[in-house]
Write a protein that holds these residues in place. Structure first.
Motif, PDB file in Angstrom:
ATOM      1  N   ILE A  50    -104.489 -33.676   6.800  1.00  0.00           N
ATOM      2  CA  ILE A  50    -103.765 -34.872   6.373  1.00  0.00           C
ATOM      3  C   ILE A  50    -102.557 -34.453   5.535  1.00  0.00           C
ATOM      4  N   LYS A  51    -101.398 -35.019   5.832  1.00  0.00           N
ATOM      5  CA  LYS A  51    -100.212 -34.756   5.030  1.00  0.00           C
ATOM      6  C   LYS A  51    -100.444 -35.339   3.640  1.00  0.00           C
TER       7      LYS A  51
ATOM      8  N   SER B 285    -106.791 -41.278   8.739  1.00  0.00           N
ATOM      9  CA  SER B 285    -105.605 -41.240   7.892  1.00  0.00           C
ATOM     10  C   SER B 285    -104.644 -40.134   8.307  1.00  0.00           C
ATOM     11  N   GLN B 286    -103.367 -40.391   8.092  1.00  0.00           N
ATOM     12  CA  GLN B 286    -102.333 -39.399   8.384  1.00  0.00           C
ATOM     13  C   GLN B 286    -101.547 -38.998   7.149  1.00  0.00           C
ATOM     14  N   HIS B 287    -101.392 -39.932   6.203  1.00  0.00           N
ATOM     15  CA  HIS B 287    -100.610 -39.665   4.996  1.00  0.00           C
ATOM     16  C   HIS B 287    -101.428 -40.062   3.767  1.00  0.00           C
TER      17      HIS B 287
ATOM     18  N   GLU C 117     -94.954 -43.145   2.729  1.00  0.00           N
ATOM     19  CA  GLU C 117     -96.034 -43.631   3.585  1.00  0.00           C
ATOM     20  C   GLU C 117     -97.354 -43.149   3.016  1.00  0.00           C
TER      21      GLU C 117
ATOM     22  N   ASP D 149    -101.712 -44.057   3.799  1.00  0.00           N
ATOM     23  CA  ASP D 149    -102.818 -44.896   4.235  1.00  0.00           C
ATOM     24  C   ASP D 149    -104.119 -44.510   3.529  1.00  0.00           C
TER      25      ASP D 149
END
Length: 446
Positions: A169-170, A145-147, A236, A238
């Motif tokens: 993670i953001k 995951s990134q967001h 965004e 995920d």
């Protein structure tokens, strides 16, 4: 003599604490059986946030191991859910087909995560944050995951957000109220908290809620890709965690025709509408109040154990409970009221540059509310004054500076005086408000 059979439904922290209290008093008093839906022994649910952050391991949060149950002759049916109760026959049936009768039954069924009205919650990678299985799934998904978004700016939501942010993670917290921890902090201290979280990679969106979760379909799954907020903004995402609170788990109690309101209704001795059935913890409602913190549940376990073992009829009553936030480097302490009444005296010390904030709400010369941020070393002392309802009038000249400045005050209401103290402490903002907020003295330095 045949031991009476005590059955506890729920192997979580409330049920586990009751077991500890019973065994400490008289381990052979009952034959004891425990049913738990989760396939784990009793563990410390409070430590799920540090577990997500990688600060502790699973083994470190176990409270009572399988070996502990065996050693104390307690039969644990882990992974078995009670599906029916015949109160007339005092008979239980579990999801695995186990049939059992009881002499005394205790509900410790805990709570369920509260739900939000957003659409699209069928998508993959949207999680609750209540169990070890939840944390395992979040950790697995977080690797890709990134967001991330966390819905809920309460204690649990912020701790979950921190656990994601430390993984790089953001992370954005979405909170429908006007400031974070609105049940524990006022607006000023909450703003200090928001800034501290921002420094740790956690953004905050206030006064809004999730309207829709959107997903992208691939192969046989539909995974979360972004969300739309009620204010029209799109983010965004995920990975999402829903942590807006809890609701008492009363489904089984309702099916057994026990009296249920918001929670399972109990009297002052924690007895339900059936005298052979007791309840404690997050599943209960006592005098219109439900519970989500550990301290009152520990009191309930003690009182219930005394009644079951010794027949003592002690009354349970709720008291103020302090709360803290388990995020490394952020210290806060809150107890009692947050805003108070118009006629209360509200004394505040604020140092914006150091992010230090102290607020005491005083009514009839007694503390009724405490909000501390940044420097919480006097939290327990203030809380003791609140609990014991001590007359703090003699302490008012230096009460905000803590116990070290008040320990040698003469305890007279007429001429309080203070011994010399470290004069290096300054207060860029000191306010003493009584009756009318505009009478505050601001900008003073001591």
């Amino acid at each position: 003599m045949t031991q009476p059979h005590l059955v506890i439904i729920g192997s979580g922290m409330a049920g586990g604490r009751l077991l500890d209290e019973i065994i400490r008093r008289q381990p052979g008093r009952f034959k004891i059986s425990v049913f738990g839906e989760e396939r784990h022994p009793n563990y410390n649910r409070i430590m799920l946030s540090p577990l997500l952050a990688g600060e502790v391991s699973k083994d470190e949060i176990v409270l009572n191991s399988y070996e502990w149950y065996a050693e104390h002759n307690v039969t644990l049916y882990s992974g078995e859910r009670i599906i029916s109760i015949d109160r007339n026959k005092q008979h239980l049936l579990s999801s695995a087909g186990t049939e059992i009768t009881y002499d005394q039954l205790v509900f410790a069924t805990g709570s369920r995560p509260a739900r939000i009205p957003a659409s699209g919650q069928h998508l993959d990678n949207i999680f609750d944050f209540r169990t070890l299985e939840d944390v395992d799934a979040i950790i697995e998904t977080a690797q890709f995951s990134q967001h991330a978004v966390v819905i809920g700016g309460g204690l649990l939501g912020l701790e979950a957000a921190y656990g994601l942010a430390v993984k790089g993670i953001k992370t954005t917290v979405i909170h429908r109220a006007g400031h974070l921890l609105n049940r524990q902090l006022d607006a000023r201290s909450a703003e200090m908290l928001r800034l501290s979280l921002q420094e740790r990679g956690i953004d905050t969106l206030l006064n809004t809620e999730v309207e829709t979760f959107h997903g992208s379909t691939s192969a046989n799954s539909a995974a979360l890709s972004n969300i739309t907020l009620k204010n029209g903004k799109t983010l965004e995402a995920d990975l999402a965690i829903v942590a807006i609170g809890i609701t008492p788990n009363t489904l089984l109690a309702k099916a057994a025709s026990l009296e249920v309101a918001r929670g399972i209704v109990v009297n002052d001795q924690l007895i339900t509408s059936d005298k052979q059935v007791s309840a404690l913890g997050e599943c209960i409602e006592h005098r219109g109040e439900t519970f989500g913190l550990v301290a009152p549940i520990w009191d309930q376990a003690r009182i219930l154990a005394n009644r079951l073992i010794f027949g003592l009829q002690s009354d349970y009553s709720t008291t103020a409970t302090p709360t803290k936030l388990k995020i490394s480097g952020i210290d806060l302490f809150s107890a009692g009221e947050v805003d108070g009444l118009p006629q209360d005296r509200v004394v505040v010390l604020q140092d914006k540059s150091r992010r230090v904030y102290r607020k005491l709400i005083i009514r009839n010369q007694r503390i009724v509310g405490i909000v501390l941020f940044g420097d919480v070393q006097d939290g327990n002392w203030y809380f003791k004054l609140l609990e014991q309802q001590v007359n703090v009038k003699p302490l008012l000249p230096t009460l905000l500076f803590g116990q070290a400045f008040c320990s040698n005050l003469e305890q007279t209401s007429d001429t309080p005086s203070c011994v010399s103290a470290d004069t290096s402490i300054s207060a860029p903002f000191i306010s003493d408000q009584e009756n009318q907020p505009h009478s505050a003295l601001t900008g003073a330095t001591l």
